[in-house]
Each structure stands twice: as structure tokens, then as C-alpha cells.
Write an enzyme that holds these catalytic residues in place. Structure first.
Site, PDB file in Angstrom:
ATOM      1  N   HIS A 123     -23.182  15.337   1.969  1.00  0.00           N
ATOM      2  CA  HIS A 123     -23.016  15.788   0.584  1.00  0.00           C
ATOM      3  C   HIS A 123     -21.915  16.844   0.529  1.00  0.00           C
ATOM      4  O   HIS A 123     -21.889  17.718   1.378  1.00  0.00           O
ATOM      5  CB  HIS A 123     -24.317  16.379   0.060  1.00  0.00           C
TER       6      HIS A 123
ATOM      7  N   LYS B 129       0.833  -1.212   0.000  1.00  0.00           N
ATOM      8  CA  LYS B 129       0.000   0.000   0.000  1.00  0.00           C
ATOM      9  C   LYS B 129       0.865   1.259   0.000  1.00  0.00           C
ATOM     10  O   LYS B 129       0.501   2.270  -0.609  1.00  0.00           O
ATOM     11  CB  LYS B 129      -0.944   0.017   1.196  1.00  0.00           C
TER      12      LYS B 129
ATOM     13  N   GLY C  81      -0.221 -14.261 -13.171  1.00  0.00           N
ATOM     14  CA  GLY C  81      -1.336 -14.327 -12.230  1.00  0.00           C
ATOM     15  C   GLY C  81      -1.994 -12.970 -12.081  1.00  0.00           C
ATOM     16  O   GLY C  81      -1.355 -12.001 -11.666  1.00  0.00           O
ATOM     17  N   ALA C  82      -3.298 -12.902 -12.463  1.00  0.00           N
ATOM     18  CA  ALA C  82      -4.049 -11.639 -12.318  1.00  0.00           C
ATOM     19  C   ALA C  82      -4.937 -11.706 -11.089  1.00  0.00           C
ATOM     20  O   ALA C  82      -6.112 -11.341 -11.128  1.00  0.00           O
ATOM     21  CB  ALA C  82      -4.877 -11.373 -13.570  1.00  0.00           C
TER      22      ALA C  82
ATOM     23  N   GLY D 281      -0.424 -17.296  -6.384  1.00  0.00           N
ATOM     24  CA  GLY D 281      -1.121 -17.721  -5.176  1.00  0.00           C
ATOM     25  C   GLY D 281      -0.157 -18.018  -4.035  1.00  0.00           C
ATOM     26  O   GLY D 281       1.071 -17.937  -4.190  1.00  0.00           O
TER      27      GLY D 281
ATOM     28  N   GLY E  43       9.219 -21.935  16.190  1.00  0.00           N
ATOM     29  CA  GLY E  43       8.415 -22.742  17.109  1.00  0.00           C
ATOM     30  C   GLY E  43       7.944 -24.015  16.430  1.00  0.00           C
ATOM     31  O   GLY E  43       7.658 -24.014  15.233  1.00  0.00           O
TER      32      GLY E  43
HETATM   33  P1  FAD Z   1       1.559 -14.131   8.231  1.00  0.00           P
HETATM   34  O1  FAD Z   1       1.316 -12.695   8.116  1.00  0.00           O
HETATM   35  O2  FAD Z   1       2.177 -14.842   7.075  1.00  0.00           O
HETATM   36  O3  FAD Z   1       2.456 -14.315   9.530  1.00  0.00           O
HETATM   37  C1  FAD Z   1       2.952 -15.552   9.915  1.00  0.00           C
HETATM   38  C2  FAD Z   1       4.197 -15.332  10.726  1.00  0.00           C
HETATM   39  O4  FAD Z   1       4.579 -16.564  11.304  1.00  0.00           O
HETATM   40  C3  FAD Z   1       5.394 -14.852   9.920  1.00  0.00           C
HETATM   41  O5  FAD Z   1       6.007 -13.776  10.582  1.00  0.00           O
HETATM   42  C4  FAD Z   1       6.319 -16.063   9.871  1.00  0.00           C
HETATM   43  O6  FAD Z   1       7.688 -15.706   9.831  1.00  0.00           O
HETATM   44  C5  FAD Z   1       5.988 -16.717  11.195  1.00  0.00           C
HETATM   45  N1  FAD Z   1       6.256 -18.151  11.255  1.00  0.00           N
HETATM   46  C6  FAD Z   1       5.909 -19.113  10.353  1.00  0.00           C
HETATM   47  N2  FAD Z   1       6.276 -20.337  10.805  1.00  0.00           N
HETATM   48  C7  FAD Z   1       6.861 -20.132  12.011  1.00  0.00           C
HETATM   49  C8  FAD Z   1       7.416 -21.002  12.974  1.00  0.00           C
HETATM   50  N3  FAD Z   1       7.410 -22.333  12.838  1.00  0.00           N
HETATM   51  N4  FAD Z   1       7.958 -20.429  14.092  1.00  0.00           N
HETATM   52  C9  FAD Z   1       7.945 -19.093  14.274  1.00  0.00           C
HETATM   53  N5  FAD Z   1       7.405 -18.220  13.400  1.00  0.00           N
HETATM   54  C10 FAD Z   1       6.870 -18.749  12.290  1.00  0.00           C
HETATM   55  N6  FAD Z   1      -4.281  -9.008   3.092  1.00  0.00           N
HETATM   56  C11 FAD Z   1      -5.200  -8.052   3.354  1.00  0.00           C
HETATM   57  O7  FAD Z   1      -6.114  -8.285   4.139  1.00  0.00           O
HETATM   58  N7  FAD Z   1      -5.103  -6.814   2.766  1.00  0.00           N
HETATM   59  C12 FAD Z   1      -4.117  -6.504   1.898  1.00  0.00           C
HETATM   60  O8  FAD Z   1      -4.067  -5.385   1.383  1.00  0.00           O
HETATM   61  C13 FAD Z   1      -3.146  -7.491   1.606  1.00  0.00           C
HETATM   62  N8  FAD Z   1      -2.121  -7.219   0.762  1.00  0.00           N
HETATM   63  C14 FAD Z   1      -1.174  -8.171   0.535  1.00  0.00           C
HETATM   64  C15 FAD Z   1      -0.132  -7.865  -0.312  1.00  0.00           C
HETATM   65  C16 FAD Z   1       0.866  -8.793  -0.559  1.00  0.00           C
HETATM   66  C17 FAD Z   1       1.997  -8.452  -1.491  1.00  0.00           C
HETATM   67  C18 FAD Z   1       0.817 -10.063   0.100  1.00  0.00           C
HETATM   68  C19 FAD Z   1       1.896 -11.076  -0.108  1.00  0.00           C
HETATM   69  C20 FAD Z   1      -0.225 -10.371   0.954  1.00  0.00           C
HETATM   70  C21 FAD Z   1      -1.230  -9.433   1.173  1.00  0.00           C
HETATM   71  N9  FAD Z   1      -2.309  -9.705   2.018  1.00  0.00           N
HETATM   72  C22 FAD Z   1      -3.264  -8.749   2.250  1.00  0.00           C
HETATM   73  C23 FAD Z   1      -2.450 -11.016   2.699  1.00  0.00           C
HETATM   74  C24 FAD Z   1      -1.980 -10.883   4.144  1.00  0.00           C
HETATM   75  O9  FAD Z   1      -0.643 -10.466   4.154  1.00  0.00           O
HETATM   76  C25 FAD Z   1      -2.140 -12.224   4.836  1.00  0.00           C
HETATM   77  O10 FAD Z   1      -3.478 -12.656   4.712  1.00  0.00           O
HETATM   78  C26 FAD Z   1      -1.792 -12.104   6.313  1.00  0.00           C
HETATM   79  O11 FAD Z   1      -0.480 -11.642   6.485  1.00  0.00           O
HETATM   80  C27 FAD Z   1      -1.961 -13.451   7.001  1.00  0.00           C
HETATM   81  O12 FAD Z   1      -1.684 -13.301   8.347  1.00  0.00           O
HETATM   82  P2  FAD Z   1      -1.157 -14.505   9.231  1.00  0.00           P
HETATM   83  O13 FAD Z   1      -0.914 -13.931  10.582  1.00  0.00           O
HETATM   84  O14 FAD Z   1      -2.050 -15.663   9.092  1.00  0.00           O
HETATM   85  O15 FAD Z   1       0.229 -14.943   8.567  1.00  0.00           O
HETATM   86  P1  AMP Z   2      -4.552 -15.538  -6.326  1.00  0.00           P
HETATM   87  O1  AMP Z   2      -4.711 -16.989  -5.977  1.00  0.00           O
HETATM   88  O2  AMP Z   2      -5.788 -14.701  -6.134  1.00  0.00           O
HETATM   89  O3  AMP Z   2      -3.336 -14.923  -5.698  1.00  0.00           O
HETATM   90  O4  AMP Z   2      -4.300 -15.476  -7.893  1.00  0.00           O
HETATM   91  C1  AMP Z   2      -3.329 -16.217  -8.535  1.00  0.00           C
HETATM   92  C2  AMP Z   2      -3.704 -16.292 -10.001  1.00  0.00           C
HETATM   93  O5  AMP Z   2      -2.647 -16.902 -10.733  1.00  0.00           O
HETATM   94  C3  AMP Z   2      -4.962 -17.106 -10.283  1.00  0.00           C
HETATM   95  O6  AMP Z   2      -5.906 -16.308 -10.941  1.00  0.00           O
HETATM   96  C4  AMP Z   2      -4.464 -18.260 -11.160  1.00  0.00           C
HETATM   97  O7  AMP Z   2      -5.395 -18.626 -12.163  1.00  0.00           O
HETATM   98  C5  AMP Z   2      -3.209 -17.671 -11.791  1.00  0.00           C
HETATM   99  N1  AMP Z   2      -2.217 -18.689 -12.243  1.00  0.00           N
HETATM  100  C6  AMP Z   2      -1.819 -19.787 -11.574  1.00  0.00           C
HETATM  101  N2  AMP Z   2      -0.884 -20.479 -12.291  1.00  0.00           N
HETATM  102  C7  AMP Z   2      -0.683 -19.793 -13.456  1.00  0.00           C
HETATM  103  C8  AMP Z   2       0.145 -19.963 -14.612  1.00  0.00           C
HETATM  104  N3  AMP Z   2       0.992 -20.997 -14.727  1.00  0.00           N
HETATM  105  N4  AMP Z   2       0.085 -19.051 -15.622  1.00  0.00           N
HETATM  106  C9  AMP Z   2      -0.760 -17.982 -15.513  1.00  0.00           C
HETATM  107  N5  AMP Z   2      -1.565 -17.775 -14.449  1.00  0.00           N
HETATM  108  C10 AMP Z   2      -1.540 -18.651 -13.428  1.00  0.00           C
END
Ligand code: FAD
Ligand code: AMP
Length: 475
Positions: A451, A58, A188-189, A278, A122
């Protein structure tokens, strides 16, 4: 330091750190183990979301949007800003400062709530024991009445296109590029591909998005997805649907991708490629085979509606379990579980989780789409309103997009609200609250909206569901 806690949380992302804070607020002795480290080796709480996901993306989306507007849109406001120059290093430094500030903030919250932060890895052992292996030093055994697994997710790699951290990058790498690529490929879109593609497009890259599915954003309402696709293509994102990437290899200056669509096989030469196909649950090294915790075919830890795993007093939340991989979904599961452990009421309303894509325009929705209602055999009414008729949107020079309200034909209860337009991610909050209270289209209609605001478009779309919109012709 004690090795006995009421609650041990493994994972300090938005699911785990929120669970830990709420558990401590509930009077439980709580520890949270997290493995994420800064380049300097310091613990960096906040998980993917703060370190390499929601927040840095963001920050770059905001900066790149300002740059794009400064280059292309100030003239329409009668502003001549002269030559606009990009300083990507400063843009990246600003992003890093925001991340550092927020991650440090979690440490502060842990201190204030007396949560013990443990930097390292952990692993769940049988009998509610946790092996904690610090980044430096000996592993030790922790005992806990309850263990919460919140280890998140990791990007999926295409076997034929392994990440190299340089030209073939995952989402984290795409947030760290130190130069704007001339030609960027995005595979991936989905949400992440579109957001990161937008960042680099706005900064000047030629961006080609290859998406295997024929449909654009299949999880969104089809009318909203069509509008979004039109707007994103207009910005120069070259989106190829039905294009499955088969393989790729490093070429002299970049990467040569091979993909297939209905027309046959194609090659695409890019300088860098972001693989955004994904994410998968992250459980590597987490579960002792005798822990009693079960994972499903996709690798998700199996849980019930209250996030209980198959092992007694072991819970799992966030990206590592079923459901949308969204930070706020994981956080709410964290609150629920910490409250249930403390003997309080806890519940997550999975039917009312908002989704937001932070492109321009933003795309946001809550509840069911029109296609889902048709598939479910629900009789519904629909109202739409175009931002083109919104005074505020016109004043902002961001009048592209629509709001769509879906309500039950008989009871008038809101079933879904879908927005493609300016600040859609903020606008959707009103719909989420209304739906959480099982509100009706009439409730939105009778609610006074200031408004001129963008929120008036939600109001008008609700009115349109009953063919009573004031600022649009009701058909
Ligand atoms: P995570 O945030 O992945 O945190 C897990 C933590 O556990 C990590 O710090 C990892 O290092 C730690 N960990 C893993 N295994 C172990 C272990 N065995 N011991 C100790 N620590 C460990 N979501 C939104 O809602 N809004 C958004 O705008 C958004 N934008 C995104 C943009 C990007 C580029 C990406 C990649 C993701 C985005 N997401 C967004 C998704 C969001 O980041 C995840 O859904 C969210 O972080 C999940 O939270 P979580 O706590 O389950 O896992
Ligand atoms: P998301 O799961 O929302 O993060 O989106 C991932 C996207 O990647 C999905 O829309 C998939 O259809 C697409 N995707 C997965 N594998 C491939 C591939 N080999 N080539 C192009 N698109 C892909």
C-alpha cells in the site's frame, strides 16, 4: 564458415532470435538468417518488434504522453512549466537510439551465445536445406538437422489505397513522420491503429479513426472496451464505428477517403492516413514448392500445438503461424521449439497469453472475457474495482478505469482478468502468474499487496468477486 548447422533459423525477430539463443544455450550449432537492414545497409536483428513495432511505438507513446501531460496536466499538480515546445526531430532521434541499442544488443547476445548471424534472405528447400542469399555476394546452400521458420508478418494494404510512403502509410511509416499532421486519418481501430492514433493525437493532430466493425475492441471484455472507448474519445480521438473505408485518392493537400456507414457514403479529407487494417503472415520467397511445408487459406504456415510443420524437422513460430500476433507469444514458441529439438520438455500455454494495448489508460487482459464464458456455458462470478478509489491512482492523477476479475463459480479458479487503467500492462503480470499456477480468486485475495499501489486494485477486484471488497461497496 561451415555450411552445416544443427539448427538454422530463418527470421531474426522476437520469435526467431529467441529460438536461436535458446538452441545455442542447448549446445546446438545454430545460425540465424535475417533480412532486416538499417538505412546504412547493416543487419538489424530484432524483426518488426524492435525495428518498426513494439519498441519504437512504445518510445513514441512515452514521449508523446510526457508532452501531453506537460501541456495539459502539470497545472493540476501546481506546476507551471511555462511554454512547452515540441522538438519532434529529437523525439524521433531518441526513439531511433533506443531501437539501435536494442538491435545491437541482440547482436551481442548472438556473439555471447555463439549464434552465427547471417544477413540476407533465406529460403527453405526440400530435405532440410536452406538457400541463403546474402545482401551482397553469391547464394549458398546451408544444411541443417532442424529448420525453424520465423519470418513474421507484414502490414495488409488496402488495394484501393496503396501505401505511398508519404501520405498513405503503414504502421512503420506512421512511426517515422517528420511533422505532426494537422488532420490524420487512421483506418482500423485495432491495437496498432489506437496506439499510433494516440501518439499523434497527443502531439496535436486531429485524429479520425475509421473502423469497419460496429463493436469497439471486440477481442476485449465488453465492459473494459466500453470504458476504454469512453476514455479515448475523451482524449479527442474521433472514433467512427461501422465505418468501412472503400477507397481513397491523393488530393491537392492530402488524401480524400471514401467510407460507408449506416447513414450512407461519406468523404473525409485528411493530410495523412495510417492504414492499420491488420497484418498477414510473411512467406514470400520462403518456401520451395517441394519443401513439404503447407500454408492455410490466410497464408499462415500450418503447425501442430508444438509448432511442427508438415515437413519433418521443420518448425514454424511467431506471427507466421496461427495465434495472436504478439512478440511474447512468438518468443515462447521459440523457446519451446528449441527445447524440443534438444530433447527437453517444451510447451506453450496458449490459454494464458496476456494482451496489452499501450494507450492511456492502458488496456490489458488475460484469459477469457465475460462474453466468452457465457458462450462457453461456464458459471462464473465477477468482481470489479474502480481506480477512482485507488489512493495511488489518485496521487498519479490517473484514476480512470477499472479492474475486473472473473472466477469459476464453483471452483473459484481464475478464468480471466481484465484491466483498463494506469500501468495495466504491468498489473496484468500478476494475473498471468496466478493463472499459470491455476490460482483462485482467494489466492489473490490472500496475497498481501503493498500500500499504496495500483496492484491493490487487482486485490480489491478479486475480493469483490466474493462481495468482500474493503474499499468499495459490494453489490
Ligand atoms: P517479425 O518480428 O516480423 O520478424 C521476422 C523477421 O524475419 C524480420 O526481421 C524479417 O525481415 C525477417 N524475414 C522475413 N522473411 C525472411 C526471409 N525469407 N529471410 C530472412 N529474413 C526474413 N507485439 C507485442 O507483443 N507487443 C507490442 O507492444 C507490439 N506492438 C506493435 C506495434 C506495431 C506498430 C507493430 C507493427 C507490431 C507490434 N507488435 C507488438 C507485434 C509484434 O511486432 C509481432 O508480433 C512480432 O514482431 C512477431 O515476431 P516474429 O519474430 O514472428 O516476426
Ligand atoms: P487488427 O487486426 O487488430 O490490427 O485491427 C485491424 C482493424 O481494421 C480491424 O478492427 C478491422 O475491422 C479494421 N478494418 C479492416 N478493413 C477496414 C476498412 N476497409 N475500413 C475500416 N476498418 C477496417
Amino acid at each position: 564458415m561451415s555450411s552445416k548447422f544443427d539448427v538454422v533459423v530463418i527470421g531474426g525477430g522476437p520469435a526467431g532470435y529467441v529460438a536461436a539463443i535458446r538452441a545455442a544455450q542447448n549446445g546446438l550449432a545454430t545460425a540465424c538468417i535475417d533480412a532486416w537492414r538499417t538505412a546504412a545497409g547493416e543487419l538489424s536483428l530484432g524483426g518488426t518488434c524492435l525495428n518498426a513495432g513494439c519498441i519504437p511505438s512504445k518510445a513514441l507513446l512515452e514521449s508523446s504522453e510526457i508532452y501531453h501531460r506537460a501541456c495539459h496536466e502539470l497545472g493540476a499538480h501546481g506546476i507551471d512549466a511555462g511554454e512547452v515546445r515540441l522538438d519532434l526531430a529529437r523525439m524521433q532521434a531518441r526513439k531511433a537510439a533506443i531501437v539501435a541499442r536494442l538491435c545491437g544488443g541482440i547482436q551481442g547476445l548472438f556473439r555471447a551465445n555463439a549464434v552465427t548471424a547471417l544477413a540476407g534472405h533465406g529460403a527453405l528447400l526440400p530435405g532440410n536445406k536452406v538457400r541463403f542469399t546474402p545482401h551482397q555476394g553469391e547464394a549458398r546452400l546451408l544444411e541443417a538437422d532442424h529448420v525453424i521458420l520465423a519470418t513474421g508478418s507484414q502490414p495488409i494494404e488496402l488495394p484501393s489505397l496503396p501505401f505511398d510512403g508519404e501520405r498513405i502509410v503503414d504502421s512503420a511509416g506512421a512511426l517515422e513522420l517528420d511533422a505532426v499532421p494537422h488532420r490524420l486519418g487512421v483506418i482500423g481501430a485495432g491495437v496498432i491503429g489506437l496506439e499510433l492514433g494516440s501518439v499523434w493525437r497527443r502531439l496535436g493532430a486531429e485524429v479520425t479513426v475509421l473502423e469497419a466493425l460496429d463493436q469497439f475492441l471486440p477481442m476485449a471484455d465488453a465492459q473494459i472496451a466500453r470504458e476504454a472507448e469512453r476514455q479515448l474519445r475523451r482524449q479527442g480521438l474521433d472514433i467512427h464505428l461501422g465505418a468501412r473505408v472503400q477507397s481513397g485518392e491523393r488530393s491537392a493537400g492530402g488524401v480524400r477517403l471514401r467510407y460507408e456507414d449506416r447513414q450512407g457514403s461519406h468523404e473525409l479529407e485528411v493530410d495523412r492516413v495510417v492504414v492499420a487494417v491488420g497484418r498477414r503472415p510473411h512467406t514470400a520467397g520462403l518456401l520451395d514448392p517441394l519443401s513439404g511445408v503447407v500454408t492455410d487459406a490466410r497464408g499462415c504456415i500450418e503447425v501442430d500445438a508444438h509448432c511442427r510443420t508438415s515437413a519433418a524437422n521443420v518448425w514454424a513460430i511467431g506471427d507466421v503461424v496461427r495465434g495472436p500476433m504478439l512478440a511474447h507469444k512468438g518468443s515462447e514458441e521459440g523457446v519451446m521449439v528449441a527445447d524440443l529439438i534438444a530433447g527437453r520438455y517444451g510447451h506453450v500455454n496458449y490459454a494464458v497469453i496476456p494482451s496489452v494495448i499501450y494507450t492511456t489508460p492502458e488496456i490489458a487482459w488475460v484469459g477469457r472475457s465475460e462474453a466468452e464464458l457465457v458462450a462457453d456455458g461456464v458459471a462464473f462470478k465477477a468482481g470489479t474495482f474502480n481506480f477512482a478509489a485507488s489512493g495511488r491512482a489518485l496521487a498519479m492523477d490517473q484514476a480512470a478505469g477499472i479492474v475486473k476479475v472473473l472466477a469459476d463459480a464453483a471452483s473459484d479458479e481464475l478464468l480471466g482478468v481484465h484491466v483498463c487503467g494506469p500501468m495495466a500492462g504491468e498489473l496484468i503480470a500478476e494475473a498471468v502468474v496466478a493463472m499459470e499456477f491455476q490460482g483462485t480468486a482467494e489466492d489473490l485475495q490472500r496475497t498481501i499487496h503493498a500500500h499504496p499501489t495500483l496492484a491493490e486494485a487487482v486485490h480489491e477486484a478479486a475480493l469483490a468477486a466474493d462481495r468482500r471488497a474493503i474499499h468499495a461497496i459490494n453489490r
